[in-house]
Design an enzyme around this catalytic site. Sequence first.
Site, PDB file in Angstrom:
ATOM      1  N   ARG A 146       0.882  -1.161   0.000  1.00 23.84           N
ATOM      2  CA  ARG A 146       0.000   0.000   0.000  1.00 23.84           C
ATOM      3  C   ARG A 146       0.923   1.216   0.000  1.00 23.84           C
ATOM      4  NH1 ARG A 146      -2.352   4.085  -0.165  1.00 23.84           N
ATOM      5  NH2 ARG A 146      -4.387   4.607   0.727  1.00 23.84           N
ATOM      6  N   GLU A 154     -10.982   5.401  -5.859  1.00 26.72           N
ATOM      7  CA  GLU A 154     -11.945   4.334  -5.549  1.00 26.72           C
ATOM      8  C   GLU A 154     -11.952   3.930  -4.080  1.00 26.72           C
ATOM      9  OE1 GLU A 154     -10.987   1.296  -8.301  1.00 26.72           O
ATOM     10  OE2 GLU A 154      -8.876   1.289  -7.766  1.00 26.72           O
ATOM     11  N   ARG A 196      -0.599  -5.358   4.950  1.00 23.32           N
ATOM     12  CA  ARG A 196       0.057  -4.881   3.722  1.00 23.32           C
ATOM     13  C   ARG A 196       1.290  -4.058   4.087  1.00 23.32           C
ATOM     14  NH1 ARG A 196      -5.011  -2.063   0.759  1.00 23.32           N
ATOM     15  NH2 ARG A 196      -4.868  -0.876   2.693  1.00 23.32           N
TER      16      ARG A 196
END
Length: 252
Positions: A146, A154, A196
């Site tokens: 990330r 989005e 992540r």
Amino acid sequence: MKGRVKNKIILFLVSLFLIPVAGFLLSQTAGGETTVYVTSTGEKYHREDCRSLRRSKIALSLEDAVRSGYGPCSSCKPPELSGDAAAALSRIGGLYRVNAAALSSSAAADIYQMVKAEVVGHVDGDTVRVRIPNPPAELGAVETIRLIGVDTPETVHPNRPVETFGKEASDFTKSRLLNQTVYLAFDWDLRDRYGRLLAYIYTAEGRCFNASLVGEGYGHAYTRFSFQFMDEFRALEQQARRDKRGLWGGGP
Ligand SMILES: [Zn+2]
């Protein structure tokens, strides 16, 4: 008279022996650093005269080469770190952290201290999958990243019209990063709550892709969590808004 000549000869012989010894000692104490060479795209490090360096040749210390995930070339057989030294290197300071380096801007980062990776998958504008050769202890061989400090449409406005620009942001990231060799820098937190990896992705040209996303208007500066380049990314967003770039212009 004969004695003095003999002494001179002895002195001469001793100095012949001492000069290389002193040279050797100096080379060992000058940081103890061994220089090796890499290309801009390869995964191995080399001796300076290796034929693999025909296209590009970048000098770096053996330690930095190992830290960045380069392995020794099998044809020129460059020097190697001992297994213990290599393991210690990946445990201590193996990750390049921009906060620890106290960098004032994303452009000041040194990609040759970073972990090298290849982008093997694309999730959306601010999330990609990478493969890391010789990953340091904190990292896996494959990671979802990330990007720090940026949010593409989005994920931030799931029910608003601006979401339509998520597609453009996603395509931009895919076109710039997929199948590319990149370099990873880190900040305060290594992972988010989903596990992540939180990273800055640098391209082989040394550009911070996170900053490019914000500057080109494909996402906004994500300031909910503090990060080293927050002021810079805020300014990049303001400029993108003024210039009506990307999502700030109401169209691609
Ligand atoms: Zn080589």
